[in-house]
Motif scaffolding. Structure first.
Motif, PDB file in Angstrom:
ATOM      1  N   GLY A   1      91.977  36.143 -11.873  1.00 48.94           N
ATOM      2  CA  GLY A   1      90.664  35.844 -12.420  1.00 48.94           C
ATOM      3  C   GLY A   1      89.520  35.971 -11.437  1.00 48.94           C
ATOM      4  O   GLY A   1      88.407  35.572 -11.737  1.00 48.94           O
ATOM      5  N   MET A   2      89.765  36.521 -10.252  1.00 46.85           N
ATOM      6  CA  MET A   2      88.701  36.681  -9.266  1.00 46.85           C
ATOM      7  C   MET A   2      87.832  37.865  -9.664  1.00 46.85           C
ATOM      8  O   MET A   2      88.340  38.943  -9.982  1.00 46.85           O
ATOM      9  N   VAL A   3      86.523  37.661  -9.690  1.00 45.39           N
ATOM     10  CA  VAL A   3      85.579  38.728 -10.007  1.00 45.39           C
ATOM     11  C   VAL A   3      84.548  38.813  -8.888  1.00 45.39           C
ATOM     12  O   VAL A   3      84.226  37.819  -8.239  1.00 45.39           O
ATOM     13  N   PHE A   4      84.052  40.008  -8.650  1.00 45.92           N
ATOM     14  CA  PHE A   4      83.063  40.259  -7.610  1.00 45.92           C
ATOM     15  C   PHE A   4      81.869  40.934  -8.248  1.00 45.92           C
ATOM     16  O   PHE A   4      82.013  41.744  -9.165  1.00 45.92           O
ATOM     17  N   ALA A   5      80.686  40.614  -7.776  1.00 47.36           N
ATOM     18  CA  ALA A   5      79.471  41.222  -8.320  1.00 47.36           C
ATOM     19  C   ALA A   5      78.435  41.336  -7.214  1.00 47.36           C
ATOM     20  O   ALA A   5      78.413  40.533  -6.286  1.00 47.36           O
ATOM     21  N   ARG A   6      77.601  42.336  -7.355  1.00 48.31           N
ATOM     22  CA  ARG A   6      76.484  42.471  -6.421  1.00 48.31           C
ATOM     23  C   ARG A   6      75.249  42.804  -7.236  1.00 48.31           C
ATOM     24  O   ARG A   6      75.194  43.799  -7.941  1.00 48.31           O
ATOM     25  N   TRP A   7      74.260  41.951  -7.131  1.00 46.62           N
ATOM     26  CA  TRP A   7      73.012  42.159  -7.827  1.00 46.62           C
ATOM     27  C   TRP A   7      72.076  42.964  -6.951  1.00 46.62           C
ATOM     28  O   TRP A   7      72.186  42.940  -5.719  1.00 46.62           O
ATOM     29  N   SER A   8      71.139  43.655  -7.556  1.00 46.41           N
ATOM     30  CA  SER A   8      70.263  44.546  -6.801  1.00 46.41           C
ATOM     31  C   SER A   8      69.440  43.807  -5.752  1.00 46.41           C
ATOM     32  O   SER A   8      69.118  44.362  -4.717  1.00 46.41           O
ATOM     33  N   HIS A   9      69.108  42.560  -5.981  1.00 41.32           N
ATOM     34  CA  HIS A   9      68.300  41.799  -5.024  1.00 41.32           C
ATOM     35  C   HIS A   9      69.142  41.135  -3.926  1.00 41.32           C
ATOM     36  O   HIS A   9      68.599  40.567  -2.990  1.00 41.32           O
ATOM     37  N   ALA A  10      70.466  41.196  -4.035  1.00 48.28           N
ATOM     38  CA  ALA A  10      71.342  40.510  -3.080  1.00 48.28           C
ATOM     39  C   ALA A  10      71.701  41.411  -1.906  1.00 48.28           C
ATOM     40  O   ALA A  10      71.827  42.624  -2.054  1.00 48.28           O
ATOM     41  N   GLU A  11      71.880  40.788  -0.759  1.00 49.07           N
ATOM     42  CA  GLU A  11      72.286  41.534   0.424  1.00 49.07           C
ATOM     43  C   GLU A  11      73.791  41.735   0.472  1.00 49.07           C
ATOM     44  O   GLU A  11      74.274  42.671   1.095  1.00 49.07           O
ATOM     45  N   ARG A  12      74.548  40.833  -0.152  1.00 48.37           N
ATOM     46  CA  ARG A  12      76.004  40.932  -0.115  1.00 48.37           C
ATOM     47  C   ARG A  12      76.597  40.675  -1.492  1.00 48.37           C
ATOM     48  O   ARG A  12      75.927  40.230  -2.395  1.00 48.37           O
ATOM     49  N   CYS A  13      77.868  40.931  -1.563  1.00 47.62           N
ATOM     50  CA  CYS A  13      78.626  40.742  -2.792  1.00 47.62           C
ATOM     51  C   CYS A  13      78.917  39.248  -2.994  1.00 47.62           C
ATOM     52  O   CYS A  13      79.155  38.521  -2.027  1.00 47.62           O
ATOM     53  N   SER A  14      78.886  38.787  -4.228  1.00 46.75           N
ATOM     54  CA  SER A  14      79.250  37.412  -4.561  1.00 46.75           C
ATOM     55  C   SER A  14      80.586  37.436  -5.279  1.00 46.75           C
ATOM     56  O   SER A  14      80.992  38.450  -5.843  1.00 46.75           O
ATOM     57  N   GLN A  15      81.267  36.298  -5.272  1.00 43.43           N
ATOM     58  CA  GLN A  15      82.546  36.229  -5.966  1.00 43.43           C
ATOM     59  C   GLN A  15      82.649  34.932  -6.755  1.00 43.43           C
ATOM     60  O   GLN A  15      82.007  33.947  -6.433  1.00 43.43           O
ATOM     61  N   ALA A  16      83.455  34.986  -7.805  1.00 44.08           N
ATOM     62  CA  ALA A  16      83.732  33.818  -8.633  1.00 44.08           C
ATOM     63  C   ALA A  16      85.157  33.945  -9.146  1.00 44.08           C
ATOM     64  O   ALA A  16      85.772  35.009  -9.051  1.00 44.08           O
ATOM     65  N   ARG A  17      85.682  32.870  -9.682  1.00 44.21           N
ATOM     66  CA  ARG A  17      87.028  32.900 -10.257  1.00 44.21           C
ATOM     67  C   ARG A  17      86.928  32.413 -11.696  1.00 44.21           C
ATOM     68  O   ARG A  17      86.452  31.313 -11.954  1.00 44.21           O
ATOM     69  N   LEU A  18      87.386  33.268 -12.622  1.00 47.60           N
ATOM     70  CA  LEU A  18      87.423  32.865 -14.024  1.00 47.60           C
ATOM     71  C   LEU A  18      88.440  31.743 -14.211  1.00 47.60           C
ATOM     72  O   LEU A  18      89.379  31.615 -13.438  1.00 47.60           O
ATOM     73  N   ASP A  19      88.255  30.965 -15.232  1.00 51.17           N
ATOM     74  CA  ASP A  19      89.139  29.824 -15.497  1.00 51.17           C
ATOM     75  C   ASP A  19      90.392  30.303 -16.240  1.00 51.17           C
ATOM     76  O   ASP A  19      90.677  29.866 -17.361  1.00 51.17           O
ATOM     77  N   TRP A  20      91.129  31.211 -15.612  1.00 56.46           N
ATOM     78  CA  TRP A  20      92.356  31.756 -16.187  1.00 56.46           C
ATOM     79  C   TRP A  20      93.544  31.278 -15.368  1.00 56.46           C
ATOM     80  O   TRP A  20      93.568  31.442 -14.153  1.00 56.46           O
ATOM     81  N   VAL A  21      94.510  30.708 -16.033  1.00 50.69           N
ATOM     82  CA  VAL A  21      95.719  30.274 -15.331  1.00 50.69           C
ATOM     83  C   VAL A  21      96.611  31.499 -15.099  1.00 50.69           C
ATOM     84  O   VAL A  21      96.638  32.427 -15.916  1.00 50.69           O
ATOM     85  N   PRO A  22      97.338  31.539 -13.981  1.00 49.62           N
ATOM     86  CA  PRO A  22      98.262  32.657 -13.746  1.00 49.62           C
ATOM     87  C   PRO A  22      99.318  32.702 -14.859  1.00 49.62           C
ATOM     88  O   PRO A  22      99.800  31.657 -15.301  1.00 49.62           O
ATOM     89  N   ILE A  23      99.648  33.905 -15.306  1.00 48.49           N
ATOM     90  CA  ILE A  23     100.648  34.028 -16.370  1.00 48.49           C
ATOM     91  C   ILE A  23     101.919  34.713 -15.899  1.00 48.49           C
ATOM     92  O   ILE A  23     102.904  34.732 -16.607  1.00 48.49           O
ATOM     93  N   LEU A  24     101.906  35.259 -14.688  1.00 51.11           N
ATOM     94  CA  LEU A  24     103.085  35.935 -14.147  1.00 51.11           C
ATOM     95  C   LEU A  24     103.348  35.448 -12.738  1.00 51.11           C
ATOM     96  O   LEU A  24     102.479  34.881 -12.084  1.00 51.11           O
ATOM     97  N   ASP A  25     104.541  35.698 -12.259  1.00 50.32           N
ATOM     98  CA  ASP A  25     104.903  35.339 -10.890  1.00 50.32           C
ATOM     99  C   ASP A  25     104.591  36.526  -9.992  1.00 50.32           C
ATOM    100  O   ASP A  25     105.283  37.545 -10.026  1.00 50.32           O
ATOM    101  N   GLU A  26     103.547  36.399  -9.197  1.00 50.36           N
ATOM    102  CA  GLU A  26     103.128  37.527  -8.352  1.00 50.36           C
ATOM    103  C   GLU A  26     104.151  37.893  -7.298  1.00 50.36           C
ATOM    104  O   GLU A  26     104.096  38.968  -6.712  1.00 50.36           O
ATOM    105  N   ARG A  27     105.114  37.024  -7.021  1.00 49.62           N
ATOM    106  CA  ARG A  27     106.163  37.326  -6.035  1.00 49.62           C
ATOM    107  C   ARG A  27     107.325  38.101  -6.655  1.00 49.62           C
ATOM    108  O   ARG A  27     108.178  38.604  -5.953  1.00 49.62           O
ATOM    109  N   SER A  28     107.350  38.186  -7.980  1.00 43.67           N
ATOM    110  CA  SER A  28     108.433  38.889  -8.655  1.00 43.67           C
ATOM    111  C   SER A  28     108.359  40.391  -8.377  1.00 43.67           C
ATOM    112  O   SER A  28     107.272  40.955  -8.254  1.00 43.67           O
TER     113      SER A  28
END
Length: 115
Positions: free
Chosen positions: A2-29
């Motif tokens: 659920g991690m998302v990245f965005a950069r607005w035209s007025h921003a100097e750097r990229c911003s990030q946020a995490r959506l409220d999504w629970v993991p549904i798979l085992d990433e180690r599998s």
């Protein structure tokens, strides 16, 4: 995750946020079933969608609310080890039908945008 990245035209750097999504798979599998995901561009807003482990669609919080009139969809991957099969399968003029009883639990941000 659920991690998302965005950069607005007025921003100097990229911003990030995490959506409220629970993991549904085992990433180690070594092998996980496919996750279907999509996005909706409507009224200059961007919303992400994904399926859960039962194949039901969930929507996320609106990520961008003031997009330019022309947007080029794309995908980037970074810090990634393993196998990914990314395909553009179809273009629709409406969002998918979401799980009516469980969709609202996936709205909002677990971590709001920050630099």
């Amino acid at each position: 995750d659920g991690m998302v990245f965005a950069r607005w035209s007025h921003a100097e750097r990229c911003s990030q946020a995490r959506l409220d999504w629970v993991p549904i798979l085992d990433e180690r599998s070594e092998l996980n079933p496919a996750i279907r995901c999509g996005f909706l561009l409507k009224d200059r807003c961007l919303t992400f969608f994904r399926t859960d482990n039962r194949g039901l669609w969930h929507s996320g919080e609106r990520v961008c609310n003031d997009l330019p009139m022309l947007v080029s969809p794309c995908m980037f991957m970074f810090s990634y080890v393993g196998y990914a099969d990314v395909r553009f399968e179809r273009l629709c003029n409406s969002p998918p039908d979401v799980c009516p009883d469980c969709d609202v639990a996936c709205h909002g941000f677990a971590e709001p945008f920050s630099p």
